[in-house]
Design a protein around this motif. Sequence first.
Motif, PDB file in Angstrom:
ATOM      1  N   UNK A 204       0.837  -1.212   0.000  1.00 24.20           N
ATOM      2  CA  UNK A 204       0.000   0.000   0.000  1.00 24.20           C
ATOM      3  C   UNK A 204       0.875   1.267   0.000  1.00 24.20           C
ATOM      4  N   UNK A 205       1.907   1.245   0.860  1.00 24.83           N
ATOM      5  CA  UNK A 205       2.794   2.417   0.946  1.00 24.83           C
ATOM      6  C   UNK A 205       3.556   2.616  -0.365  1.00 24.83           C
ATOM      7  N   UNK A 206       4.069   1.523  -0.932  1.00 25.13           N
ATOM      8  CA  UNK A 206       4.842   1.634  -2.180  1.00 25.13           C
ATOM      9  C   UNK A 206       3.947   2.129  -3.309  1.00 25.13           C
ATOM     10  N   UNK A 207       2.693   1.617  -3.338  1.00 24.70           N
ATOM     11  CA  UNK A 207       1.757   2.063  -4.385  1.00 24.70           C
ATOM     12  C   UNK A 207       1.476   3.552  -4.267  1.00 24.70           C
ATOM     13  N   UNK A 208       1.304   3.991  -3.017  1.00 25.67           N
ATOM     14  CA  UNK A 208       1.015   5.418  -2.799  1.00 25.67           C
ATOM     15  C   UNK A 208       2.176   6.292  -3.275  1.00 25.67           C
TER      16      UNK A 208
ATOM     17  N   UNK B 172       9.151   5.415   0.898  1.00 21.52           N
ATOM     18  CA  UNK B 172       8.268   4.342   1.355  1.00 21.52           C
ATOM     19  C   UNK B 172       8.348   4.214   2.874  1.00 21.52           C
ATOM     20  N   UNK B 173       9.547   4.313   3.433  1.00 23.80           N
ATOM     21  CA  UNK B 173       9.679   4.201   4.896  1.00 23.80           C
ATOM     22  C   UNK B 173       8.915   5.340   5.581  1.00 23.80           C
ATOM     23  N   UNK B 174       9.064   6.556   5.052  1.00 24.54           N
ATOM     24  CA  UNK B 174       8.334   7.693   5.653  1.00 24.54           C
ATOM     25  C   UNK B 174       6.837   7.435   5.578  1.00 24.54           C
ATOM     26  N   UNK B 175       6.373   6.906   4.459  1.00 27.87           N
ATOM     27  CA  UNK B 175       4.948   6.617   4.286  1.00 27.87           C
ATOM     28  C   UNK B 175       4.493   5.565   5.297  1.00 27.87           C
ATOM     29  N   UNK B 176       5.300   4.521   5.459  1.00 27.57           N
ATOM     30  CA  UNK B 176       4.943   3.453   6.414  1.00 27.57           C
ATOM     31  C   UNK B 176       4.829   4.002   7.831  1.00 27.57           C
TER      32      UNK B 176
END
Length: 563
Positions: free
Chosen positions: A53-57, A139-143
Motif C-alpha cells: 500500500x505504501x509503495x503504491x502510494x 516508502x519508509x516515511x509513508x509506512x
Amino acid sequence: MSSAEETTISGTGVVAGIAYAEAVWVRPRPELPGASTPVPEEQRDAEFDRFVEAADLVASRLEQRANGADGQAAEVLDATSRMAKDRGWHKAVRKGVRTGKTAEYAVVGATDKFVTMFEAAGGIMAERTTDLKDVRDRVIAQLRGEPEPGLPAVEGEAVLLADDLAPADTATLDTAHIKALVTELGGPTSHTAIIARQLDIPCIVAMGASLRDIEAGTVLYVDGAVGNVTIGADEETSKQAVAEYRERAEKVAQWTGPAETADGHRVQLLANVADGNAARIASDSVAEGIGLYRTELSFLSASEEPTVEEQARIYAKVFNAYPESKVVVRTLDAGSDKPISYATMSDEENPALGVRGLRVARDNEALLTRQLDAIALAAENRDDNAPTWVMAPMVATAAEAQWFAGLCRERNLVAGAMIEVPAAALMADTIMPHLDFVSIGTNDLTQYTMAADRLSSQLAYLTDPWQPAVLRLIQHTCVVGHDNNVPVGVCGEAAADPMLACVLTGLGVNSLSAASTALAGVGAQVSELTLEQCQKLADVALASSGPSEAREAVRELIEKYRD
Ligand code: PEP
Ligand code: MG
C-alpha cells in the motif's frame, strides 16, 4: 560586494547565475530502522500488504508529478515511480517480511541488496542507486506516517541546500521559489547538475562538509559562475547583482541566434542529444544542428546488439529532427561509466582506462562496421546538402584515426574523432591529416589530463574544465586544426558555460555543442564581445594558475569590456 563579516565557501559552479535569498534545507531522509522483535507469523501477510500500500502510494504520487512535468523531468519521475513498483524489489521485501522483519526493515534489506548489485555493475547502473535509496526513504516515511522526505514547501524565494538531490526532487523544483541549488556532494556531470542546467537555475555542487554548518534561514549570496556561497554579503550590492543578472537572463531569453561575435565572427551552436526526443526538443531551440549524438545511450539496457536495420531506425529519429542540418553521430562509447552488455568487458580493474570507446572495436571490428552501416543506411534518406558527420570516441593515436577514417570513407561518411585523450591533443599534428573534423570532449579530456575520476565529488575541484592545463591542450588542438584546415568543435560540458565559451572562441574553436537549453546563454554572451576580446580572455585564462583564478580573471575582463 564586501562586508566586514562576510564568509565565503566554494564549490564547483555548474550553472551560472546569481541568487540572494534565505537558505532552506531539503527535508531530511528518515532514520533507517534496525532489526526488531520478529513480527508474529500470522501478521506477516498484513505486514507485506502494508508495504504494498505504501509503495503504491509513493509510486502514484511520483506518477502524478510525472504527468504534470515534461521532458527530462517527466522521464526521471516516471523512472523513479517504476522503481517503487519494481517486481524484483517487491519480491525481496516479501522475502524479508516472511522471515519476520517489519515492512520498514525489509525495505532497507531489499534496497541494500539492489544497491550492492547496481554498484557492482558500475557506471550508469551505480548512479541509479540514488534513485532507489530515494524510493526506499519515501516508502519508509509513508509506512511511518511521516511527511515525504525531500523538498520543503517554500513561500517567497529561497536557496535550496542538500547533501545531494534525489532525481525526483530536482525534476520538479519550483523555480518560481527556488532561486539556486547548492549541494554538498555531486559533480559537474551529476544528476543535480544536469537538471539544474535544464531548468537554468544557478547551481553549485561539491561544496563539501562545510555546507552543513549553514542553518536554514541564513541569507546567502550565491554566484553559480564562480561557485561561491557568501554569508553576510552586503544586502544592497547583492540585490543589485541579482537585478543585473535577471536583466541579462531576460536578454538571453530573447536571443535567437545564430551565434557570432560582436564583429561578425561565426561560431556554430549545436546540441548534445541522446535520442530522437532530445533532438526534437533541440530543434525548437537555437541549436543549428546536432554536435554530439551519444549513440551508446540508446543501448544501455539492450542485452543483444540491435540489427543494422533496428539501429538505422533509431538513428533516423535523430536525423529527422534536423533534416537539412549537420548531425554529428558518435559511434558507440561503450565501457567505463557506460557499460553495454553486448560490447563491454565486465572484469576490468580500471574501466576508465580500459577497453572503452573505439578500443572496443579493435577486437571486434564488425561491431563498429555494423554501426557505420546502420548510420549510412539511416543517412541515405537525408537531404544531399545535410552533412552527416561521424566521429569515434577515445581516439589516442594516429593509427586509430586512420583506421576509423578508412572505415567511414568506405561508406561515404565524413570522418572525425573526439579529442578527449591528452595524447590525441598532443599528437594532433599526426592525427588531423587523416580526418575531416575533430571535436574536443572536455569531460574526458579533463578527467585524463588531471588524473581525476569525473564521477568523484571529492575531486570536482580537479575535474573543472577551467583547468588551465586543459585549456592549453585545447589551444594546441586549435592551432593544429587551423594549420591543417580541420574544423575543431567542443562537445563537452565546457561548451555550456557562457564565459568559458568565449574563451574557447578566442582559442579558435569553430563550433560549440552542449545541452540545447544552455545554448542561448552561450550565444548571447559570445555576441557581446569581439573576436579580439575573446582572444584576450583566452590569454588570461591560459596564463592563470588554476581554474578559480582563470574564471575570476576572465570575469573581471568581461566586466571591463561591458563598461
Ligand atoms: C566528453 O568526454 O567530453 C564527451 C563529450 O563525451 P562523454 O561525456 O559522453 O564521455
Ligand atoms: Mg567522453
